[in-house]
Design an enzyme around this catalytic site. Structure first.
Site, mmCIF file in Angstrom:
data_model
loop_
_atom_site.group_PDB
_atom_site.id
_atom_site.type_symbol
_atom_site.label_atom_id
_atom_site.label_comp_id
_atom_site.label_asym_id
_atom_site.label_seq_id
_atom_site.Cartn_x
_atom_site.Cartn_y
_atom_site.Cartn_z
ATOM 1 N N CYS A 1 -6.223 -0.513 10.589
ATOM 2 C CA CYS A 1 -5.588 -1.754 10.139
ATOM 3 C C CYS A 1 -5.284 -1.636 8.644
ATOM 4 C CB CYS A 1 -6.491 -2.948 10.430
ATOM 5 S SG CYS A 1 -7.922 -3.081 9.336
ATOM 6 N N GLU B 1 -2.704 -11.435 15.798
ATOM 7 C CA GLU B 1 -3.367 -10.170 16.138
ATOM 8 C C GLU B 1 -2.511 -9.473 17.189
ATOM 9 O OE1 GLU B 1 -6.013 -9.033 14.678
ATOM 10 O OE2 GLU B 1 -6.915 -10.811 13.805
#
Length: 153
Positions: free
Chosen positions: A14, A5
């Site tokens: 995303c 991440e």
């Protein structure tokens, strides 16, 4: 999980199309969803990550796996998966089901089922899932290789 991440202090979409901020978070501790234009500090990102992990993901994984025998490495791998796919999906996943049944080999293989973004296989998700499966099995040599030596036992 920080190896997979990235930390973004400005909201971004995303690959799955969700507004995301901090350490891959799609919502704030107060329940608000991340939206375009949101900004946070590094300290806020780090604090929110700990809050959400401890409050939302750790208990959800514990509930999903019940009383099944679980090593710390297995638990960490399952929390990492739940953080990425969501607690609802994790609770109904083949990973959780096979883990509860005591099938560690089957559970580790099931991590690889979560490899798609919008229906297409993602090489980044494949590497992440292989790393989670290696962690689940306690294969720290493989984990280290998949995380470019940045993660160790």
């Amino acid at each position: 999980m920080h190896h997979f991440e990235r930390c973004a202090l400005v909201a971004y979409r995303c690959p799955a199309g969700k507004w995301t901020i901090g350490w891959g978070m799609t919502y704030y501790p107060d329940g608000r969803k991340v939206k375009a234009g949101d900004r946070i500090t590094q300290a806020e990102a780090d604090a929110m990550f700990v809050i959400l992990l401890e409050r939302d993901f750790v208990p959800a994984v514990r509930k999903a796996i019940g009383a099944a025998a679980t090593t710390p490495a297995q638990f960490g791998a399952m929390v990492a998966l739940a953080y990425n796919i969501g607690t609802f999906r994790f609770a109904w996943s083949t990973v959780a089901r096979r883990h509860r049944a005591g099938d560690a080999v089957g559970a580790s293989a099931a991590f690889l089922l979560w490899n798609k973004v919008r229906g297409a296989v993602s090489s980044g998700l494949m590497r992440r899932r292989r790393a989670e499966a290696a962690l689940y099995l306690g294969n720290f040599v493989e984990l280290k290789a998949l995380t470019f030596g940045k993660v160790a036992a």
